[in-house]
Write a protein that holds these residues in place. Structure first.
Motif, PDB file in Angstrom:
ATOM      1  N   LEU A   1       0.830  -1.215   0.000  1.00  0.00           N
ATOM      2  CA  LEU A   1       0.000   0.000   0.000  1.00  0.00           C
ATOM      3  C   LEU A   1       0.860   1.258   0.000  1.00  0.00           C
ATOM      4  CD1 LEU A   1      -2.909  -0.976   2.431  1.00  0.00           C
ATOM      5  CD2 LEU A   1      -2.936  -0.852  -0.068  1.00  0.00           C
ATOM      6  N   PHE A   2       1.968   1.206   0.752  1.00  0.00           N
ATOM      7  CA  PHE A   2       2.867   2.363   0.777  1.00  0.00           C
ATOM      8  C   PHE A   2       3.446   2.631  -0.607  1.00  0.00           C
ATOM      9  CE2 PHE A   2       7.326   3.770   0.980  1.00  0.00           C
ATOM     10  CZ  PHE A   2       7.131   5.053   1.480  1.00  0.00           C
ATOM     11  N   LEU A   3       3.912   1.569  -1.279  1.00  0.00           N
ATOM     12  CA  LEU A   3       4.499   1.740  -2.613  1.00  0.00           C
ATOM     13  C   LEU A   3       3.445   2.165  -3.627  1.00  0.00           C
ATOM     14  CD1 LEU A   3       6.923  -1.309  -2.667  1.00  0.00           C
ATOM     15  CD2 LEU A   3       7.563   1.099  -2.658  1.00  0.00           C
ATOM     16  N   LEU A   4       2.228   1.670  -3.471  1.00  0.00           N
ATOM     17  CA  LEU A   4       1.158   2.066  -4.372  1.00  0.00           C
ATOM     18  C   LEU A   4       0.835   3.551  -4.202  1.00  0.00           C
ATOM     19  CD1 LEU A   4      -0.888   1.165  -6.492  1.00  0.00           C
ATOM     20  CD2 LEU A   4      -2.454   0.589  -4.626  1.00  0.00           C
ATOM     21  N   CYS A   5       0.756   4.013  -2.964  1.00  0.00           N
ATOM     22  CA  CYS A   5       0.513   5.447  -2.707  1.00  0.00           C
ATOM     23  C   CYS A   5       1.678   6.295  -3.210  1.00  0.00           C
ATOM     24  CB  CYS A   5       0.290   5.685  -1.211  1.00  0.00           C
ATOM     25  SG  CYS A   5      -1.242   4.976  -0.571  1.00  0.00           S
ATOM     26  N   LEU A   6       2.896   5.789  -3.019  1.00  0.00           N
ATOM     27  CA  LEU A   6       4.070   6.512  -3.511  1.00  0.00           C
ATOM     28  C   LEU A   6       4.043   6.610  -5.030  1.00  0.00           C
ATOM     29  CD1 LEU A   6       6.772   7.826  -2.724  1.00  0.00           C
ATOM     30  CD2 LEU A   6       7.846   5.580  -2.952  1.00  0.00           C
ATOM     31  N   GLY A   7       3.661   5.523  -5.690  1.00  0.00           N
ATOM     32  CA  GLY A   7       3.554   5.548  -7.152  1.00  0.00           C
ATOM     33  C   GLY A   7       2.477   6.503  -7.633  1.00  0.00           C
TER      34      GLY A   7
ATOM     35  N   PRO B   1       5.792  -3.573 -17.457  1.00  0.00           N
ATOM     36  CA  PRO B   1       5.701  -2.241 -16.854  1.00  0.00           C
ATOM     37  C   PRO B   1       4.392  -2.040 -16.104  1.00  0.00           C
ATOM     38  CG  PRO B   1       5.319  -2.126 -19.219  1.00  0.00           C
ATOM     39  CD  PRO B   1       5.756  -3.520 -18.921  1.00  0.00           C
ATOM     40  N   LEU B   2       4.436  -1.173 -15.108  1.00  0.00           N
ATOM     41  CA  LEU B   2       3.270  -0.664 -14.371  1.00  0.00           C
ATOM     42  C   LEU B   2       2.642  -1.642 -13.396  1.00  0.00           C
ATOM     43  CD1 LEU B   2       1.276   1.243 -17.156  1.00  0.00           C
ATOM     44  CD2 LEU B   2       2.745   2.238 -15.411  1.00  0.00           C
ATOM     45  N   PHE B   3       2.784  -2.949 -13.616  1.00  0.00           N
ATOM     46  CA  PHE B   3       1.856  -3.855 -12.979  1.00  0.00           C
ATOM     47  C   PHE B   3       2.409  -4.655 -11.811  1.00  0.00           C
ATOM     48  CE2 PHE B   3      -1.355  -7.196 -12.790  1.00  0.00           C
ATOM     49  CZ  PHE B   3      -2.501  -6.455 -12.966  1.00  0.00           C
TER      50      PHE B   3
ATOM     51  N   GLY C   1       9.452  -1.100  -9.140  1.00  0.00           N
ATOM     52  CA  GLY C   1       9.467  -0.731 -10.549  1.00  0.00           C
ATOM     53  C   GLY C   1       8.215   0.005 -10.958  1.00  0.00           C
ATOM     54  N   ALA C   2       7.079  -0.353 -10.359  1.00  0.00           N
ATOM     55  CA  ALA C   2       5.828   0.325 -10.701  1.00  0.00           C
ATOM     56  C   ALA C   2       5.875   1.789 -10.303  1.00  0.00           C
ATOM     57  CB  ALA C   2       4.652  -0.373 -10.023  1.00  0.00           C
ATOM     58  N   VAL C   3       6.557   2.114  -9.205  1.00  0.00           N
ATOM     59  CA  VAL C   3       6.697   3.520  -8.789  1.00  0.00           C
ATOM     60  C   VAL C   3       7.442   4.306  -9.856  1.00  0.00           C
ATOM     61  CG1 VAL C   3       7.691   5.069  -7.068  1.00  0.00           C
ATOM     62  CG2 VAL C   3       6.597   2.947  -6.332  1.00  0.00           C
TER      63      VAL C   3
END
Length: 442
Positions: free
Chosen positions: A113-119, A404-406, A411-413
């Protein structure tokens, strides 16, 4: 400038809400006003009469300003922003679901969740950024990116001595290399019209980049980045960006690309270990218990997959302990094994549609710099989708960076941040072009 004309420009400018477009529009409008005034003066009018007539011909300043405001305003790309975030969020949700209970191979909810919010923050931040800032400071940004690559390589080789973080640094280096084609393009753009020394600067930067990647042990990514950068150089050569002649520039770029391919082929044929690794990458069955172990395991997992639903796994050890990087680089195989071919191919199709639509918009850009910046991001992403998606689904594990992205959280960030630059280009595509016709109010 005379007060009457200044007052007219001030009133027009007050109606234009896009701050970035306002100076260019007013500068062109000022030129037009002065031309009209000079034309009136040549007809025998006084200075006051000439100013008044120039203003009259331009029309009401408020109406003109409103017309310019309607034409020149940022074009929102929130639909594409949301699409990218939905794909990243779906990848995060699938990762948490399918790797649940994997222990060391799984992922903590808080971390994902942290990395998703950062991305998401990186995507929105670069989307709102003025992408032309990168061009104006291209050399400085590209040199900083190169210095960071070398610093990472030195760090991995024990300077400063933090060898215990080697594995994490290797992953960070792999993700960071995705930024290098953009850095290379930013290095090249300011060399427009500089002749043969532009190519020398391009090859020097590329050489320093490759040495930095060797130092940071990104051997697979080194091949990928080199071919991508030389392809970008061919695009600039086709545009005669350097003013050295299209044929000469393209010949030099093609020779460099050919030389790299020949050197790579020579290295793979003369070095027994690399030669065997190359063959095993395409035929894992040559060494199923050695270098081909991962490829054999991937092919077995894919052979047991169903069109929908859980596939068969015939080995004694659990899937996640057998397939290295099952939760990261080869997560697409995990989706195929756990959920079936249809969901996995649907993911590839969704990513392909997004990148394809972005490429179409990129090629339709009139702003040449914006088009090149977008191409430096979307070209490598599309190639990564082919290598990390379609090729991996054939059971060939020679590309270990995922799509990419997923899937790869870190890497997604980076991918979301790079995609934000592309959307920034599209958002600002309505900027006025010097000499373009202006809307008339009368």
């Amino acid at each position: 400038m005379p007060d009457r004309l200044q007052d007219y420009l001030r009133q027009v400018g007050e109606q234009i809400r896009w701050k970035r477009a306002r100076p260019q529009l007013l500068a062109e409008l000022e030129t037009h006003l002065l031309d009209q005034r000079d034309d009136c003066l040549s007809q025998g009018m006084t200075e006051e009469e000439a100013q008044q007539e120039a203003v009259r011909q331009m029309g009401d300043p408020v109406l003109l300003g409103q017309s310019l405001d309607e034409v020149h305003r940022p074009k929102p790309q929130w639909g594409l922003v949301v699409a990218a975030l939905v794909l990243a969020g779906a990848g995060a949700a699938l990762r948490l679901w399918l790797t649940n209970g994997w222990g060391e191979g799984g992922y903590a909810v808080a971390d994902v969740l942290f990395l998703l919010c950062l991305g998401a923050a990186a995507l929105v931040g670069t989307y709102l950024l003025d992408y032309t800032w990168l061009y104006r400071h291209g050399k400085g940004v590209s040199l900083a990116a190169l210095a960071l690559l070398w610093l990472l390589g030195l760090w991995m080789n024990g300077f400063p001595p933090f060898q215990y973080q080697w594995g994490m640094l290797l992953y960070v280096g792999r993700v960071y290399t995705f930024c290098m084609p953009v850095a290379f393009m930013l290095w090249l753009l300011p060399w427009r019209g500089r002749g043969g020394k532009s190519l020398l600067a391009a090859f020097l930067y590329l050489g320093a980049m490759l040495l930095g990647m060797i130092l940071s042990m990104q051997n697979g990514e080194l091949i990928f980045v080199t071919f991508v950068c030389l392809a970008l150089l061919l695009v600039l050569a086709w545009l005669d960006w350097f003013g050295w002649g299209k044929k000469r520039t393209m010949a030099a770029a093609i020779i460099a690309l050919g030389a790299f391919a020949v050197a790579l082929g020579f290295l793979f044929t003369q070095n027994a270990y690399l030669h065997e690794r190359f063959l095993v990458a395409f035929w894992p069955s040559r060494d199923p218990d050695g270098m081909g172990f991962l490829g054999t395991a991937l092919q077995q997992a894919l052979q047991g997959a169903q069109w929908m639903g859980q596939g068969a796994w015939g080995r004694a050890y659990p899937y996640e302990l057998t397939v290295a990087e099952a939760g990261r680089a080869y997560f697409l195989v995990t989706v195929t094994t756990k959920l079936g071919w249809l969901p996995a191919l649907g993911i590839v199709a969704a990513l392909g549609l997004l990148l394809g639509w972005l490429l179409v918009k990129c090629l339709g850009q009139k702003n040449q710099i914006g088009r090149l910046v977008a191409l430096a991001v979307l070209g490598p992403m599309t190639l990564r989708l082919v290598l990390g998606g379609l090729v991996v689904l054939l059971g060939l594990p020679f590309w270990g960076s995922g799509v990419p992205l997923f899937f790869t959280c870190g890497g997604a960030v980076v991918d979301l941040a790079l995609l934000g630059f592309v959307l920034s280009v599209f958002r600002q595509q309505a900027l006025p072009v010097p000499g373009a016709p202006r809307p008339q109010t009368q």
